[in-house]
Every structure is written in C-alpha cells, then in structure tokens.
Design a protein around this motif. Structure first.
Motif, PDB file in Angstrom:
ATOM      1  N   ASP A 103       0.878  -1.036   0.655  1.00 16.37           N
ATOM      2  CA  ASP A 103       0.101  -0.497  -0.085  1.00 16.37           C
ATOM      3  C   ASP A 103       1.073   1.323  -0.102  1.00 16.37           C
ATOM      4  N   LEU A 104       1.946   0.605  -0.288  1.00 13.15           N
ATOM      5  CA  LEU A 104       3.025   2.216  -0.721  1.00 13.15           C
ATOM      6  C   LEU A 104       3.399   3.156   0.839  1.00 13.15           C
ATOM      7  N   LEU A 105       3.417   2.612   1.869  1.00 13.77           N
ATOM      8  CA  LEU A 105       3.507   2.769   3.708  1.00 13.77           C
ATOM      9  C   LEU A 105       4.891   3.627   3.698  1.00 13.77           C
ATOM     10  N   TYR A 113       4.924   8.131   9.995  1.00  9.99           N
ATOM     11  CA  TYR A 113       4.554   7.095   8.350  1.00  9.99           C
ATOM     12  C   TYR A 113       3.247   7.372   7.292  1.00  9.99           C
ATOM     13  N   ARG A 114       2.943   7.787   6.518  1.00  9.59           N
ATOM     14  CA  ARG A 114       1.982   7.894   5.544  1.00  9.59           C
ATOM     15  C   ARG A 114       1.865   7.411   3.933  1.00  9.59           C
ATOM     16  N   THR A 115       1.025   7.065   3.473  1.00 15.71           N
ATOM     17  CA  THR A 115       0.825   6.093   2.041  1.00 15.71           C
ATOM     18  C   THR A 115       1.273   7.337   1.573  1.00 15.71           C
ATOM     19  N   ARG A 117       1.612   7.756  -3.239  1.00 15.87           N
ATOM     20  CA  ARG A 117       1.374   7.654  -4.320  1.00 15.87           C
ATOM     21  C   ARG A 117       2.929   6.985  -5.306  1.00 15.87           C
TER      22      ARG A 117
END
Length: 424
Positions: A103-105, A113-115, A117
């Motif tokens: 999920d591209l963490l 942490y964040r997701t 693109r």
C-alpha cells in the motif's frame, strides 16, 4: 494474450518475440523457452496470471517430471526497508523509507508514516513494467536440458473486425479494419500471428473465434505496416494472414486494414416487419440495406455512411461468402405507411362458430423523399391453416410479402388477401 517471459525480459520490460493465435475473446500464446539445466524457471507477472485460462498451460518439446507454481514478491517489495526519494507536489523532494510496498506505506525522516503515490516515488534505476505487481513463477523439473514451446490461453489479448459501408448514388463499398487488443502490461514483438473467426468451445463455454494472421520475423528496424490476407478455412473457421511482423505495445490496440470485399449485391429499401392483426394501423418504415459480399465476413460492428455522413450503425454476424446481409438502421420518417384491413367473408359451422375468414389487407405507402424508394413489408400470419393469395398452398404459418416502388414525393398502394381456416 500474455506470454510467459524470461526473467531478463521482465526486468528490462523489453518486448518479446512470440507467436499469437488470436480469437475474438481469447488468445493462445506460444513462446520458445530454453533450459540450460534440468530446472526451468518462468516468472509470470500478476497481470499475465490473472488473464490465464485455467488448465491451458502446456510445455511441448521438453519432458518434465513436475511443475510447481509459486507466488513471489513484486519488484517494489524488494525495496522494503530501503530508502527512496519521495517528491510530492508542493512539498519538494525528501528521502523516505519504504515500509510496505503493498500500500506504499513510507516513513519520513521525522519518523512519521504515511501512504505515498507510486508516481511520486523516485528510484535510482528504471523500474520494470508492473513494478507493483507480484509475479507467479513456474518451476519445471526437466528430465534433460533443451528447448521447447510454452503455450497457454489467455483472455487478455483479443481481436475483432469492424466495417464501414460507404454508400452513394453511384453505389456502395464495404471497408473493414481489424482491431488487435493487448490488455496486458507487456509488449509483444509478434513473430507469427493467427486470427480466427468462428465458434470455439472452451470448457463448455462457446467462444467466438477468428482467423489466422501471420507475421514474418521481427526486424530491428521499424517494419512497414503488415497487411492481412485471407488464408481460406480451417475446420469451418475463417483464416487470415499478416504479411509481416508487427509490434503489439502494452495496454494497446493496434488497428490494421482488413478485407475490402467486393459487393455482389447492394440495395436500399424502406422496410417493415410485423405480425398479422385485424386492426388497421399506420406508422413509419425503417431504413434498411441489403448486401452480398464476395468474401466471408467475420462478425463485427458496421457503420453506414451515405455521401460521407453517418446514417446508422449495426452489428453483423459471421457471414459466408455470397450470403445476404440485412441491415436495419432505425425509423425513416420520410416514408410512412397506412395499413387497412377489410373482412371479405366469414364461414360458420353448424353450431354457428366462425371457421374460416377472408381478409384483404391494403398498405398505402407515402414518401417525402426526393428520389424514388423501394418499400418492402413482411407480415407473419399464424393459424391452423393459412392461405395467402400470393402463395400457392395452405400452411400453418405463412408470411405475406409486399414490394412497392414509391415515386419521389408520391404514394402507392399494394394489397394481399389472406384466408384463415380455423376448422380442425
């Protein structure tokens, strides 16, 4: 259809030479594989695996004792725990750690942490096609090294024909194009391709199937556009052949000029098909065309143009050479009809029940066209015994047919008589 690729081709994203046998709703992929040892590993991207029709994998020319299919990690998963560059709009570039590829963490320098693109990530090397997709791997245990042909069926590559009927006062011409669709994320340097038209049954499910098109070996230089020629029939299927190799890019549709059959018959007419009724009615006719082609026509959509303008679109089914094709393009408000029904006689039995009735049906056609137009009516009549004055014998079901040439801006009437006999 998706072809099995060697790992080197997958990593570089290069197009691979292959043979394709393309049907309207599936394709057989045939790929030459070479094993240097008794173990042959063939990685399959997830997009290839998802399109594969179960039970169709086959390895010909190499004897094996076992084949194992395993699910591996994606290229991006191999970067988990490593740093990449994240460049987000309005926030500039920063180095982050890829925590989870699924999920591209990511985790930034502040430990947050964040997701992300995928399109915002920057890598030191070029990622392969399908970098986020996991790969399935086929491992064959061979009795000895050598070369063979790996084949399978997939629904990710298909083809279809489409037609344009170009009509004018001077006559008509039928042009066709072939659309070859690649729904995979892999490009193909197509060495030999066959197109099939007809019906093929896969696991009890009928699949429309087209003829074969062949292409010559791929060239390092851009080849000229291939041409498609008819190759006759194969077990009742239509066959065609490409004149040269071509490249089928990933996620693309390649359109090639197809056949241009000679029309052996072409007619325009205003048509009406209806069932018998004792009630009078009126309405407009439909715009119809009738044609015969000198070649077999694979099924596909057809656009009709009159003097270069689109006047309608329809679909034709697989049609044999010389068979009649009828096209109906919707209502024609310039050609109207009025239908009247007159009872001429009625016969009764001893109980007073009506057993036989005779009707006269009259159609009056009126045209607002600037040119004369042919009107044709087909009226279906049912009953125990039906007799129509234009037909020689009694039948359980009968069809009355009327044809009339309506002059420009004029009117004309046509009639038929029908006897419906209810007596058993």
């Amino acid at each position: 259809m998706q072809r099995f690729l060697l790992l080197a081709a997958l990593l570089t994203g290069a197009a691979s030479a292959t043979d394709l046998r393309i049907y309207p709703s599936f394709t057989e992929v045939r790929d030459t594989v070479r094993a240097q040892s008794t173990t042959l590993n063939i990685p399959l991207p997830e997009s290839v695996w998802n399109g594969l029709i179960p039970g169709t994998l086959d390895l010909d020319g190499l004897n094996f004792s076992q084949v194992t299919q395993t699910s591996g990690a994606s290229w991006l998963a191999g970067l988990e725990g490593k740093t990449v560059t994240l460049e987000e709009p309005g926030r500039g570039a920063q180095v982050v750690t890829l925590v989870r590829a699924r999920d591209l963490l990511v985790r930034d320098a502040q430990g947050q942490y964040r997701t992300a693109r995928f399109e915002d990530l920057r890598f030191s090397g070029a990622p392969p096609v399908g970098a986020q997709l996991p790969a399935q791997t086929l491992t064959y245990t061979l009795t000895q090294p050598g070369s063979g042909t790996l084949s399978y069926l997939t629904r990710a590559v298909t083809w279809s024909a489409r037609y344009t009927l170009r009509a004018s006062a001077a006559g008509a011409r039928l042009d066709a194009l072939a659309d070859i669709r690649n729904g995979t994320e892999l490009p193909y340097d197509v060495k030999a391709t066959e197109l099939y038209a007809g019906e093929v049954n896969l696991s009890g499910n009928p699949v429309m199937y087209r003829e074969s098109v062949q292409a010559a070996p791929a060239s390092a230089r851009a080849p000229s556009a291939p041409r498609i020629g008819a190759e006759g029939e194969l077990g009742g299927l239509y066959r065609y052949a490409l004149s040269s190799a071509f490249t089928l890019p990933a996620s693309s549709t390649v359109t090639l000029p197809f056949i241009r059959p000679k029309l052996t018959g072409f007619e325009r007419y205003a048509g009406l098909s209806t069932g018998f009724s004792t009630q009078s009615s009126e309405g407009v006719m439909s715009r119809n065309y009738r044609l015969k082609a000198g070649e077999r026509l694979p099924a596909g959509p057809l656009t009709v143009r009159e003097d270069g303008r689109v006047v309608g679109q329809t679909v034709i089914s697989d049609t044999a050479a010389g068979a009649q094709v009828g096209l109906s393009l919707g209502a024609d408000p310039d050609v109207r009809y009025r239908r009247t029904v007159q009872q001429l006689s009625a016969s009764k039995n001893a109980r007073g029940d009506v057993t036989k009735v005779t009707y006269r049906v009259t159609y009056t056609f009126e045209s607002g066209r600037e040119r004369a137009v042919r009107a044709e009516v087909r009226e279906w009549i049912g009953g125990p015994r039906v007799t129509i004055d234009t037909l020689p014998a009694r039948q359980e079901q009968a069809t009355a047919e009327l044809r009339a040439d309506i002059p420009a801006g004029g009117k004309v009437s046509k009639s038929f008589t029908v006897v419906i006999d209810q007596a058993s």
